[in-house]
Write a protein that holds these residues in place. Structure first.
Motif, PDB file in Angstrom:
ATOM      1  N   LEU A 215       0.788  -1.013   0.054  1.00  0.00           N
ATOM      2  CA  LEU A 215       0.105   0.121  -0.095  1.00  0.00           C
ATOM      3  C   LEU A 215       0.872   1.390   0.081  1.00  0.00           C
ATOM      4  O   LEU A 215       1.933   1.282   0.659  1.00  0.00           O
ATOM      5  CB  LEU A 215      -1.019   0.043   1.261  1.00  0.00           C
ATOM      6  CG  LEU A 215      -1.921  -1.203   1.306  1.00  0.00           C
ATOM      7  CD1 LEU A 215      -2.642  -0.954   2.953  1.00  0.00           C
ATOM      8  CD2 LEU A 215      -2.758  -0.854   0.420  1.00  0.00           C
ATOM      9  N   THR A 216       0.464   2.132  -0.695  1.00  0.00           N
ATOM     10  CA  THR A 216       1.252   3.548  -0.631  1.00  0.00           C
ATOM     11  C   THR A 216       1.034   4.197   0.519  1.00  0.00           C
ATOM     12  O   THR A 216       0.059   3.888   1.397  1.00  0.00           O
ATOM     13  CB  THR A 216       0.935   4.407  -1.963  1.00  0.00           C
ATOM     14  OG1 THR A 216      -0.426   4.720  -1.789  1.00  0.00           O
ATOM     15  CG2 THR A 216       0.946   3.594  -3.507  1.00  0.00           C
ATOM     16  N   ASN A 217       1.981   5.208   0.984  1.00  0.00           N
ATOM     17  CA  ASN A 217       1.579   5.876   2.339  1.00  0.00           C
ATOM     18  C   ASN A 217       0.062   6.768   2.102  1.00  0.00           C
ATOM     19  O   ASN A 217      -0.368   6.851   3.089  1.00  0.00           O
ATOM     20  CB  ASN A 217       2.906   6.973   2.239  1.00  0.00           C
ATOM     21  CG  ASN A 217       3.911   6.320   3.088  1.00  0.00           C
ATOM     22  OD1 ASN A 217       4.124   5.040   2.990  1.00  0.00           O
ATOM     23  ND2 ASN A 217       5.026   7.430   3.432  1.00  0.00           N
ATOM     24  N   ALA A 218      -0.277   6.955   1.006  1.00  0.00           N
ATOM     25  CA  ALA A 218      -1.312   7.707   0.795  1.00  0.00           C
ATOM     26  C   ALA A 218      -2.653   6.897   0.991  1.00  0.00           C
ATOM     27  O   ALA A 218      -3.564   7.491   1.568  1.00  0.00           O
ATOM     28  CB  ALA A 218      -1.397   8.407  -0.569  1.00  0.00           C
ATOM     29  N   GLN A 219      -2.526   5.637   0.533  1.00  0.00           N
ATOM     30  CA  GLN A 219      -3.561   4.627   0.687  1.00  0.00           C
ATOM     31  C   GLN A 219      -3.630   4.299   2.393  1.00  0.00           C
ATOM     32  O   GLN A 219      -4.733   4.260   2.930  1.00  0.00           O
ATOM     33  CB  GLN A 219      -3.161   3.169   0.114  1.00  0.00           C
ATOM     34  CG  GLN A 219      -3.524   3.660  -1.246  1.00  0.00           C
ATOM     35  CD  GLN A 219      -3.077   2.171  -2.488  1.00  0.00           C
ATOM     36  OE1 GLN A 219      -1.985   1.894  -2.146  1.00  0.00           O
ATOM     37  NE2 GLN A 219      -3.845   1.644  -3.009  1.00  0.00           N
ATOM     38  N   ILE A 220      -2.526   4.147   3.071  1.00  0.00           N
ATOM     39  CA  ILE A 220      -2.428   3.697   4.377  1.00  0.00           C
ATOM     40  C   ILE A 220      -3.150   5.015   5.188  1.00  0.00           C
ATOM     41  O   ILE A 220      -3.775   5.008   6.312  1.00  0.00           O
ATOM     42  CB  ILE A 220      -1.079   3.520   4.965  1.00  0.00           C
ATOM     43  CG1 ILE A 220      -0.332   2.368   4.433  1.00  0.00           C
ATOM     44  CG2 ILE A 220      -0.968   3.528   6.557  1.00  0.00           C
ATOM     45  CD1 ILE A 220       1.115   2.053   4.559  1.00  0.00           C
ATOM     46  N   GLU A 221      -2.577   6.192   4.537  1.00  0.00           N
ATOM     47  CA  GLU A 221      -2.979   7.505   5.446  1.00  0.00           C
ATOM     48  C   GLU A 221      -4.605   7.796   5.043  1.00  0.00           C
ATOM     49  O   GLU A 221      -5.101   8.107   6.194  1.00  0.00           O
ATOM     50  CB  GLU A 221      -2.367   8.803   4.635  1.00  0.00           C
ATOM     51  CG  GLU A 221      -2.452  10.209   5.485  1.00  0.00           C
ATOM     52  CD  GLU A 221      -1.818  11.073   4.665  1.00  0.00           C
ATOM     53  OE1 GLU A 221      -2.067  11.755   3.716  1.00  0.00           O
ATOM     54  OE2 GLU A 221      -0.511  11.230   5.085  1.00  0.00           O
ATOM     55  N   LYS A 222      -5.215   7.166   4.147  1.00  0.00           N
ATOM     56  CA  LYS A 222      -6.553   7.141   3.897  1.00  0.00           C
ATOM     57  C   LYS A 222      -7.204   6.321   4.647  1.00  0.00           C
ATOM     58  O   LYS A 222      -8.327   6.834   5.324  1.00  0.00           O
ATOM     59  CB  LYS A 222      -6.899   6.707   2.171  1.00  0.00           C
ATOM     60  CG  LYS A 222      -8.371   7.087   2.074  1.00  0.00           C
ATOM     61  CD  LYS A 222      -8.717   6.626   0.486  1.00  0.00           C
ATOM     62  CE  LYS A 222     -10.053   6.769   0.205  1.00  0.00           C
ATOM     63  NZ  LYS A 222     -10.304   6.326  -1.287  1.00  0.00           N
ATOM     64  N   VAL A 223      -6.723   5.301   4.841  1.00  0.00           N
ATOM     65  CA  VAL A 223      -7.530   4.367   5.868  1.00  0.00           C
ATOM     66  C   VAL A 223      -7.580   4.858   7.023  1.00  0.00           C
ATOM     67  O   VAL A 223      -8.608   5.012   7.990  1.00  0.00           O
ATOM     68  CB  VAL A 223      -7.022   2.988   5.930  1.00  0.00           C
ATOM     69  CG1 VAL A 223      -7.463   1.949   6.822  1.00  0.00           C
ATOM     70  CG2 VAL A 223      -7.147   2.306   4.451  1.00  0.00           C
ATOM     71  N   LEU A 224      -6.369   5.427   7.736  1.00  0.00           N
ATOM     72  CA  LEU A 224      -6.280   6.101   9.222  1.00  0.00           C
ATOM     73  C   LEU A 224      -7.017   7.180   9.402  1.00  0.00           C
ATOM     74  O   LEU A 224      -7.733   7.295  10.414  1.00  0.00           O
ATOM     75  CB  LEU A 224      -4.789   6.563   9.470  1.00  0.00           C
ATOM     76  CG  LEU A 224      -3.847   4.999   9.511  1.00  0.00           C
ATOM     77  CD1 LEU A 224      -2.288   5.552   9.569  1.00  0.00           C
ATOM     78  CD2 LEU A 224      -4.249   4.019  10.520  1.00  0.00           C
ATOM     79  N   ASN A 225      -7.238   8.057   8.162  1.00  0.00           N
ATOM     80  CA  ASN A 225      -8.036   9.164   8.346  1.00  0.00           C
ATOM     81  C   ASN A 225      -9.649   8.703   8.285  1.00  0.00           C
ATOM     82  O   ASN A 225     -10.332   9.194   9.313  1.00  0.00           O
ATOM     83  CB  ASN A 225      -8.170  10.135   7.110  1.00  0.00           C
ATOM     84  CG  ASN A 225      -6.839  11.197   7.341  1.00  0.00           C
ATOM     85  OD1 ASN A 225      -6.907  11.969   8.382  1.00  0.00           O
ATOM     86  ND2 ASN A 225      -5.808  11.293   6.455  1.00  0.00           N
ATOM     87  N   LYS A 226      -9.961   7.683   8.153  1.00  0.00           N
ATOM     88  CA  LYS A 226     -11.266   7.337   7.791  1.00  0.00           C
ATOM     89  C   LYS A 226     -11.716   6.450   9.083  1.00  0.00           C
ATOM     90  O   LYS A 226     -12.843   6.651   9.755  1.00  0.00           O
ATOM     91  CB  LYS A 226     -11.649   6.375   6.695  1.00  0.00           C
ATOM     92  CG  LYS A 226     -13.140   6.015   6.514  1.00  0.00           C
ATOM     93  CD  LYS A 226     -13.369   5.296   5.325  1.00  0.00           C
ATOM     94  CE  LYS A 226     -14.739   4.873   5.045  1.00  0.00           C
ATOM     95  NZ  LYS A 226     -14.924   3.964   3.825  1.00  0.00           N
ATOM     96  N   TYR A 227     -10.799   5.937   9.740  1.00  0.00           N
ATOM     97  CA  TYR A 227     -11.150   4.946  11.027  1.00  0.00           C
ATOM     98  C   TYR A 227     -10.544   5.403  12.218  1.00  0.00           C
ATOM     99  O   TYR A 227     -10.264   4.847  13.179  1.00  0.00           O
ATOM    100  CB  TYR A 227     -10.878   3.381  10.622  1.00  0.00           C
ATOM    101  CG  TYR A 227     -11.534   3.167   9.258  1.00  0.00           C
ATOM    102  CD1 TYR A 227     -12.991   2.681   9.624  1.00  0.00           C
ATOM    103  CD2 TYR A 227     -11.157   2.878   8.109  1.00  0.00           C
ATOM    104  CE1 TYR A 227     -13.753   2.274   8.655  1.00  0.00           C
ATOM    105  CE2 TYR A 227     -11.813   2.554   7.007  1.00  0.00           C
ATOM    106  CZ  TYR A 227     -13.240   2.057   7.507  1.00  0.00           C
ATOM    107  OH  TYR A 227     -13.968   1.586   6.233  1.00  0.00           O
ATOM    108  N   ARG A 228      -9.684   6.487  11.997  1.00  0.00           N
ATOM    109  CA  ARG A 228      -8.932   7.048  13.424  1.00  0.00           C
ATOM    110  C   ARG A 228      -9.760   7.097  14.612  1.00  0.00           C
ATOM    111  O   ARG A 228      -9.248   6.965  15.723  1.00  0.00           O
ATOM    112  CB  ARG A 228      -8.188   8.350  12.872  1.00  0.00           C
ATOM    113  CG  ARG A 228      -9.327   9.673  13.007  1.00  0.00           C
ATOM    114  CD  ARG A 228      -8.556  10.691  12.669  1.00  0.00           C
ATOM    115  NE  ARG A 228      -9.724  11.908  12.769  1.00  0.00           N
ATOM    116  CZ  ARG A 228     -10.477  12.133  11.878  1.00  0.00           C
ATOM    117  NH1 ARG A 228     -10.522  11.534  10.618  1.00  0.00           N
ATOM    118  NH2 ARG A 228     -11.138  13.346  11.977  1.00  0.00           N
ATOM    119  N   LYS A 229     -10.867   7.196  14.616  1.00  0.00           N
ATOM    120  CA  LYS A 229     -11.807   7.144  15.954  1.00  0.00           C
ATOM    121  C   LYS A 229     -12.366   6.047  16.174  1.00  0.00           C
ATOM    122  O   LYS A 229     -12.955   5.767  17.233  1.00  0.00           O
ATOM    123  CB  LYS A 229     -13.077   8.353  15.718  1.00  0.00           C
ATOM    124  CG  LYS A 229     -12.515   9.749  15.466  1.00  0.00           C
ATOM    125  CD  LYS A 229     -13.553  10.645  15.426  1.00  0.00           C
ATOM    126  CE  LYS A 229     -13.227  12.010  15.359  1.00  0.00           C
ATOM    127  NZ  LYS A 229     -14.415  12.925  15.228  1.00  0.00           N
TER     128      LYS A 229
END
Length: 360
Positions: A215-229
């Motif tokens: 996964l690219t950093n951008a893809q990992i970042e997208k998952v974390l932004n969506k599910y960070r809570k």
């Protein structure tokens, strides 16, 4: 009336997958006791399928975990010399690999990366050797905290210097060649900061093998932004789902631990538990394989024995069908007087598969 305890300081979950490989060379464990103010992760990514990379990763994990578990019985004492302790456990694991290959010549060339994040309250210490990343997600952005001991940073530097085309660099077959790894020989590069990194409430730390980087950093970042809570278990599941969605035929083993920091408070030194009054010395013993005459009936012979409940599998090498994910190799280490690897000569002639050679 329902009593509810306060939110734990750390919310931790791990994920592991064999990917598209025929065998698992990653080994990972996390130790965050319930209610504890400290914990750590040990991750080792083995290399050298024919040379028992899965055995190497399990040896490294076993040695490092047992030593750190002992030291974390007194985290105050651990912090007084954390870098020294982390380096010593890495040296012990490396020495164990040396002893193992000496008594098992067929495993010559096996090795493993190592990354260990150790958290005490809001302070993050780490040691890393190899290319397994330690990520920090903060304020919606993903960054890598530890050094990448592969050729990738050198290739990227050549792009910034105008010496290489970005497209060529992205698909360069040497991106994943290691310049430092645990193999029972001298360790060329170690990343172990002398001071801890200060964490904040809401931070997410991810300790992973390089299989997550399909996964690219951008893809990992997208998952974390969506599910960070959400809980860490949810984040781990979503990352594994995202990797499965790639359906990459060359997908490497994946292992990672997600650590959500819920509480970043720090107690004053006067409020911390006092160190034990009785000095305790831990005997140093290397992990070894029991000889055949000591085994119980029905146990495997020493040649087939591993440190895991599954047998060592020796498959055929995977085809190098994806250039940017070429099987990991190890390049020659540079002279000790030069701390940075040379970047001008990336020709295949300088590559030595699965071995670190120190030039003196």
């Amino acid at each position: 009336m329902i009593w509810r305890s306060r939110e734990p300081r750390y919310d931790v979950a791990s994920g592991i997958s064999q990917g598209a490989r025929d065998y698992q060379e990653d080994a990972i464990t996390a130790d965050f006791p319930v209610g504890a103010e400290a914990g750590f992760v040990v991750l080792a990514d083995g290399m050298g399928g024919h040379a028992a990379g899965d055995v190497a990763s399990k040896i490294v994990l076993t040695e490092v975990f047992s030593e750190l578990k002992f030291h974390f019985a007194d985290v105050t004492a651990f912090e007084t010399r954390a870098p020294e302790i982390l380096r010593s456990v890495a040296d012990l694991a490396n020495e164990t690999l040396r002893q193992h290959t000496r008594t098992h010549p067929e495993t010559e060339g096996m090795g493993a990366t190592l990354v260990v994040p150790a958290l005490v309250e809001n302070r993050l210490w780490w040691i890393s050797i190899g290319d397994s990343p330690l990520f920090l997600f903060r304020n919606g952005r993903l960054t890598q905290l530890n050094e990448d001991h592969s050729m990738a940073p050198q290739i990227d530097f050549m792009v910034k210097s105008g010496l290489m085309d970005p497209q060529v660099a992205a698909n360069h077959p040497d991106r994943n060649c290691l310049i430092s790894v645990l193999m029972g020989t001298r360790i060329p590069k170690i990343d172990c900061p002398t001071k801890p990194f200060e964490l904040k409430a809401g931070d997410i730390v991810i300790c992973a093998s390089d299989g997550l980087q399909f996964l690219t950093n951008a893809q990992i970042e997208k998952v974390l932004n969506k599910y960070r809570k959400t809980r860490s278990t949810e984040i781990a599941e979503r990352l594994l789902e995202e990797i499965t969605r790639l359906d990459d035929p060359d997908q490497d083993n994946i292992s990672f631990t997600v650590i959500k920091v819920n509480d970043a408070s720090a107690r004053g030194a006067e409020d911390r538990p006092q160190a034990p009054t009785v000095a305790v010395a831990r005997p140093r013993r290397l992990t070894t394989v029991a000889p055949d005459h000591l085994r119980q009936p029905g146990q495997k012979s020493a040649a087939a024995h591993t440190l895991a409940p599954v047998p060592v599998q020796v498959p055929n090498p995977l085809p190098e069908s994806r250039a940017e994910r070429a099987p990991r190799r190890v390049v020659e280490a540079v002279q000790e007087s030069n701390p940075d690897p040379a970047v001008e000569d990336l020709s295949p002639a300088r590559l030595r598969p699965r071995r670190v050679t120190v030039i003196k």
